[in-house]
Structures are given as C-alpha cells and as structure tokens.
Design a protein around this motif. Structure first.
Motif, mmCIF file in Angstrom:
data_model
loop_
_atom_site.group_PDB
_atom_site.id
_atom_site.type_symbol
_atom_site.label_atom_id
_atom_site.label_comp_id
_atom_site.label_asym_id
_atom_site.label_seq_id
_atom_site.Cartn_x
_atom_site.Cartn_y
_atom_site.Cartn_z
ATOM 1 N N ASP A 246 1.015 -1.328 0.146
ATOM 2 C CA ASP A 246 0.065 0.015 -0.076
ATOM 3 C C ASP A 246 0.804 1.256 0.055
ATOM 4 O OD1 ASP A 246 -2.268 -1.373 -0.044
ATOM 5 O OD2 ASP A 246 -3.026 -1.156 1.882
ATOM 6 N N LEU A 247 0.516 2.190 -0.708
ATOM 7 C CA LEU A 247 1.082 3.598 -0.722
ATOM 8 C C LEU A 247 -0.227 4.344 -0.380
ATOM 9 C CD1 LEU A 247 3.549 4.323 -3.850
ATOM 10 C CD2 LEU A 247 3.902 4.960 -1.249
ATOM 11 N N PRO A 248 -0.291 4.798 0.976
ATOM 12 C CA PRO A 248 -1.739 5.621 1.419
ATOM 13 C C PRO A 248 -1.477 7.046 0.733
ATOM 14 C CG PRO A 248 -0.700 4.342 3.219
ATOM 15 C CD PRO A 248 0.387 4.312 2.023
ATOM 16 N N ALA A 249 -2.634 7.433 0.633
ATOM 17 C CA ALA A 249 -2.811 8.859 0.195
ATOM 18 C C ALA A 249 -2.594 9.983 1.012
ATOM 19 C CB ALA A 249 -4.378 8.961 -0.585
ATOM 20 N N PRO A 250 -2.262 11.322 0.871
ATOM 21 C CA PRO A 250 -2.448 12.324 1.660
ATOM 22 C C PRO A 250 -3.645 12.389 2.330
ATOM 23 C CG PRO A 250 -2.070 13.162 -0.316
ATOM 24 C CD PRO A 250 -1.954 11.701 -0.474
ATOM 25 N N ALA A 251 -3.528 13.388 3.452
ATOM 26 C CA ALA A 251 -4.897 13.572 4.154
ATOM 27 C C ALA A 251 -6.217 14.453 3.443
ATOM 28 C CB ALA A 251 -4.594 14.037 5.493
ATOM 29 N N GLN A 252 -5.441 15.352 2.559
ATOM 30 C CA GLN A 252 -6.415 16.215 1.849
ATOM 31 C C GLN A 252 -7.550 15.290 0.949
ATOM 32 O OE1 GLN A 252 -4.645 19.369 -0.418
ATOM 33 N NE2 GLN A 252 -6.426 19.699 -1.329
ATOM 34 N N LEU A 253 -8.659 15.559 1.087
ATOM 35 C CA LEU A 253 -9.637 14.956 0.282
ATOM 36 C C LEU A 253 -10.011 15.670 -0.895
ATOM 37 C CD1 LEU A 253 -11.843 13.338 3.320
ATOM 38 C CD2 LEU A 253 -9.692 12.549 2.138
ATOM 39 N N ARG A 254 -10.105 17.101 -0.558
ATOM 40 C CA ARG A 254 -10.758 17.506 -1.793
ATOM 41 C C ARG A 254 -9.980 18.871 -2.259
ATOM 42 N NH1 ARG A 254 -16.554 16.288 -2.009
ATOM 43 N NH2 ARG A 254 -16.906 18.251 -3.114
ATOM 44 N N ASP A 255 -10.258 19.534 -3.267
ATOM 45 C CA ASP A 255 -9.928 20.494 -3.925
ATOM 46 C C ASP A 255 -11.045 21.488 -4.358
ATOM 47 O OD1 ASP A 255 -10.387 19.578 -6.447
ATOM 48 O OD2 ASP A 255 -8.285 19.571 -7.094
ATOM 49 N N ALA A 256 -10.750 22.325 -5.228
ATOM 50 C CA ALA A 256 -12.000 23.377 -5.661
ATOM 51 C C ALA A 256 -12.803 22.621 -6.619
ATOM 52 C CB ALA A 256 -11.542 24.672 -6.297
ATOM 53 N N GLU A 257 -12.426 21.541 -7.193
ATOM 54 C CA GLU A 257 -13.096 20.990 -8.343
ATOM 55 C C GLU A 257 -13.802 19.687 -7.700
ATOM 56 O OE1 GLU A 257 -13.301 22.193 -11.217
ATOM 57 O OE2 GLU A 257 -12.108 23.877 -10.443
ATOM 58 N N GLY A 258 -13.503 19.113 -6.605
ATOM 59 C CA GLY A 258 -14.197 17.897 -5.948
ATOM 60 C C GLY A 258 -12.968 17.005 -5.136
ATOM 61 N N PHE A 259 -13.336 15.774 -5.183
ATOM 62 C CA PHE A 259 -12.409 14.699 -4.505
ATOM 63 C C PHE A 259 -11.052 14.728 -5.329
ATOM 64 C CE2 PHE A 259 -16.465 13.376 -2.555
ATOM 65 C CZ PHE A 259 -15.872 13.484 -1.415
ATOM 66 N N VAL A 260 -10.048 14.605 -4.660
ATOM 67 C CA VAL A 260 -8.676 14.786 -5.617
ATOM 68 C C VAL A 260 -8.203 13.274 -5.797
ATOM 69 C CG1 VAL A 260 -7.921 16.896 -4.351
ATOM 70 C CG2 VAL A 260 -7.515 14.638 -3.063
ATOM 71 N N ASP A 261 -7.350 13.145 -6.669
ATOM 72 C CA ASP A 261 -6.610 11.679 -6.985
ATOM 73 C C ASP A 261 -5.313 11.778 -6.549
ATOM 74 O OD1 ASP A 261 -6.151 13.461 -9.123
ATOM 75 O OD2 ASP A 261 -6.806 12.067 -10.387
ATOM 76 N N TYR A 262 -4.755 12.505 -5.647
ATOM 77 C CA TYR A 262 -3.532 12.555 -5.213
ATOM 78 C C TYR A 262 -2.902 11.182 -4.948
ATOM 79 C CZ TYR A 262 -3.949 17.734 -4.206
ATOM 80 O OH TYR A 262 -4.370 19.071 -4.545
ATOM 81 N N SER A 263 -1.806 10.854 -5.651
ATOM 82 C CA SER A 263 -1.680 9.483 -5.371
ATOM 83 C C SER A 263 0.045 9.473 -5.604
ATOM 84 C CB SER A 263 -2.007 8.750 -6.669
ATOM 85 O OG SER A 263 -1.212 7.369 -6.872
ATOM 86 N N TYR A 264 0.534 9.018 -4.718
ATOM 87 C CA TYR A 264 2.157 8.660 -4.653
ATOM 88 C C TYR A 264 2.728 7.458 -5.754
ATOM 89 C CZ TYR A 264 1.991 11.356 -0.447
ATOM 90 O OH TYR A 264 1.812 12.428 0.360
ATOM 91 N N VAL A 265 1.755 6.722 -6.009
ATOM 92 C CA VAL A 265 1.883 5.738 -7.231
ATOM 93 C C VAL A 265 2.241 6.423 -8.459
ATOM 94 C CG1 VAL A 265 1.015 4.082 -8.808
ATOM 95 C CG2 VAL A 265 0.408 4.252 -6.256
ATOM 96 N N ASN A 266 2.098 7.838 -8.629
ATOM 97 C CA ASN A 266 2.615 8.487 -9.877
ATOM 98 C C ASN A 266 4.027 9.092 -9.863
ATOM 99 O OD1 ASN A 266 2.321 11.044 -12.037
ATOM 100 N ND2 ASN A 266 0.915 9.351 -12.362
ATOM 101 N N HIS A 267 4.828 7.998 -9.637
ATOM 102 C CA HIS A 267 6.426 8.591 -9.291
ATOM 103 C C HIS A 267 7.048 8.090 -10.533
ATOM 104 C CE1 HIS A 267 5.890 4.534 -7.656
ATOM 105 N NE2 HIS A 267 7.292 4.505 -8.242
ATOM 106 N N LEU A 268 8.332 8.823 -10.705
ATOM 107 C CA LEU A 268 9.396 8.509 -11.703
ATOM 108 C C LEU A 268 10.507 7.915 -11.182
ATOM 109 C CD1 LEU A 268 10.402 8.625 -14.853
ATOM 110 C CD2 LEU A 268 11.238 10.744 -14.319
ATOM 111 N N VAL A 269 10.846 6.737 -11.699
ATOM 112 C CA VAL A 269 12.293 5.804 -11.362
ATOM 113 C C VAL A 269 13.338 6.437 -12.352
ATOM 114 C CG1 VAL A 269 13.467 3.668 -11.004
ATOM 115 C CG2 VAL A 269 10.908 3.892 -10.275
ATOM 116 N N VAL A 270 14.449 6.903 -11.934
ATOM 117 C CA VAL A 270 15.335 7.553 -12.756
ATOM 118 C C VAL A 270 16.810 6.863 -12.089
ATOM 119 C CG1 VAL A 270 14.327 9.847 -13.141
ATOM 120 C CG2 VAL A 270 15.804 9.299 -10.889
ATOM 121 N N ASN A 271 17.855 7.111 -13.071
ATOM 122 C CA ASN A 271 19.043 6.659 -12.687
ATOM 123 C C ASN A 271 19.490 6.878 -11.167
ATOM 124 O OD1 ASN A 271 19.282 5.631 -15.142
ATOM 125 N ND2 ASN A 271 20.666 7.012 -15.965
#
Length: 335
Positions: A246-271
């Motif tokens: 599991d990679l738990p989401a941050p505590a923030q649930l909403r922004d001005a547009e609605g429920f957020v999809d903030y995700s730590y899965v969206n990272h980049l592996v580099v050298n």
C-alpha cells in the motif's frame, strides 16, 4: 518531456500559467540531477524555456499542444535478441478519447518526432492508448484497466483478446492483468477514464505498489478494496502471485473541483533515484518517501510538489517518459 504552452491545460490567468511553467521546470531540474533530460519545446515557447530550463537540459523544437509526454510520446522498448536496437511504440493518441476540450493533434506526432531524433525503430500500433494507461514489470507482465483500453471513445471494436495481442506484439507482454477501473476523479470531464499510473505500478517483478485511501469519506476508499482483490487473484507472466504494497494517500480529500486523486504511485524511477510526488502533507509525504525507498533499494527519493500538476490533470509520471540506455555493441561483442 514537453514544455508547457499557453492553452486550456496551462491555465486561464497569468498566475495559473506561471504556476504551470514552474511545475514542469521543477520536475525537469529534479530529474536532471540524476540523468540527461530532453525537452520538446513549441516554437512559441523557446525563449521562456531557455530562460527557465537553463543550459543543462537539451531542447528540441517541435509543435506542441498537449504536454503530457507519458501519454503522447513513444513507449520505448528493447529487444533481448538485438541488444543494440531501440524501439519506440507509437500508440494512436486521440487526447484521452477525443473530448471536446483536448488539444492533441500536434502532440500525436511526438512519438514519430522523438523516434527519428534518437534513431529508434518505430513500432506503429493500431491501438488508441497512452503510456499512462500501462505499466510493465520487464518480465512479460502488463497492468491495464478496462475503462482505458476498452473505452469505446478510444477503441470501439476492441476486446481483451485484441488488446492483449497488441500488447504482446508491441511490448512483448505475455500476461495482462486487468483492473476493472481507476480512481474516482479520473472519470471527471478532464480525466483519462482510469489510467493505471495513479493506481498501481511494479517496483520490481512480483511486487505491486497500490494506491490506498484510508479515509471512508473519500469515494476511493470503497474502490481500492475491489482493485486489491483483483490484484490478489492475478498471476504474473512467471506464474507468481503478486505481493501488494500500500501507498496511502495524503490527508487532503478535496480541492476546488471535488475529490482529489493525489497519488504517490505516480512517481518516476530514474538512474539512482526516484522522483516522488509531494502534496504539502509532511507526514504522508515522509511516509511515501520511506515506502518508495524500501521498494527501490539503493535509490535516493526526491520529492517535488505535484499539486500544480494534479490540478491540471496528472502527476510526475504523466509528464515524463524514460528512454532506456542500451549496451554498446562493437565488433568484439557487448560492452
């Protein structure tokens, strides 16, 4: 990467546009600490890009409308039987299902532009797909979501068998693991309809990092158990059951547009490193850095504020596309 240009994605106000330029630049500079970065730049943005990026990032002038390089750029592939060959899969890109708001026809040419620039062999696909819609383990397994590859706005005549055949032909993927959907926000007007790269990824063969939403007040709290169960029932190309982390989401649930999809899965592996999304939540950001450091032993994890990216529809993984290094081949064999 592709440098932003004025338009609906970047923002309507001067402040919004400045924030967008700065976010893309911050990611480029973070990656450049680990490996070379090349940036496609629209002719209208060359002066700004030169001033913001500096001399350490290569610029290639090309027409740009959308600038989510993961999605409209090439998916690079290598061939174990031809160690010196680099391939570039050119998916059909139609702006995530050709919504009215998307500007995509210029960037749909980027895979060809980049393949020619780096000397890669073009692997043309008849599938409408984006790089953010797939994740592979490097050993013959691909992660997909039904709502992307089987989206009637993308591939109205596709079924699982046809998609899997194309994944085998283009990527060498012998086993597809299908998830039924993505995160809730991704089905809004400006979403991708379920990209996998904010949901789950392979840090190594046999292991999956899965977005987790611990707060029952967020609709993804109900979505994730279903996805976890689908992963638990799957086997990869080697016949392994997957270890799910599991990679738990941050505590923030909403922004001005609605429920957020903030995700730590969206990272980049580099050298030697990992460029991780940050969301202004010290506890959650630190926790994610620790999980990523454990998942990628020996790599330094660097966090970049990804909130301006997510406000525009994606994250760090979404705006980058890695090109693999190839072994050098001479008359005596591999080096």
């Amino acid at each position: 990467m592709a440098f932003p240009r004025a338009g609906v994605t970047l923002g309507e106000t001067e402040a919004e546009r400045a924030e967008g330029y700065a976010a893309w630049t911050a990611v480029a500079h973070a990656v450049a600490e680990f490996e070379p970065v090349s940036m496609l730049v629209d002719p209208s943005e060359t002066a700004r890009a030169r001033a913001m990026l500096g001399d350490g990032i290569t610029q290639l002038e090309a027409p740009v409308d959308e600038f989510w390089m993961r999605d409209h750029g090439p998916t690079f592939v290598i061939d174990d039987e031809r160690p010196g060959a680099l391939g570039a899969v050119d998916w059909i890109f139609n702006g995530w299902g050709a919504p009215d708001w998307a500007e995509w026809r210029l960037s749909a040419e980027h895979a060809r532009t980049i393949a020619a620039h780096v000397g890669a062999e073009l692997v043309s696909s008849v599938l409408v797909n984006e790089g953010g819609g797939i994740h592979v383990d490097g050993e013959g397994t691909v992660l997909l979501t039904e709502t992307v590859q089987l989206d009637p706005r993308r591939n109205p005549f596709a079924d699982r068998a046809r998609v899997e055949a194309e994944m085998l032909r283009t990527l060498g993927a012998e086993r597809a693991i299908w998830l039924s959907r993505g995160l809730t926000r991704d089905y809004d007007e400006f979403g991708t309809n379920g990209h996998i790269d904010i949901v789950a990824t392979f840090p190594s063969p046999g292991r999956v990092l899965l977005h987790a939403q611990p707060d029952p007040a967020h609709p993804d709290h109900a979505v994730i158990p279903r996805l976890r169960a689908e992963l638990a029932q799957a086997e990869d190309a080697a016949g392994r059951r997957l270890e799910v982390i599991d990679l738990p989401a941050p505590a923030q649930l909403r922004d001005a547009e609605g429920f957020v999809d903030y995700s730590y899965v969206n990272h980049l592996v580099v050298n030697g490193g990992v460029i991780a999304c940050g969301f202004g939540d010290p506890h959650a950001d630190d926790r994610a850095r620790g999980t990523l450091a454990d998942a990628y032993p020996g790599r330094r994890v660097v966090t970049v504020d990804a909130r301006p990216l997510f406000a525009r529809g994606g994250g760090i993984h979404c705006i980058t596309q890695q090109q693999p290094a190839l072994p050098r081949v001479d008359s005596g064999g591999l080096e």
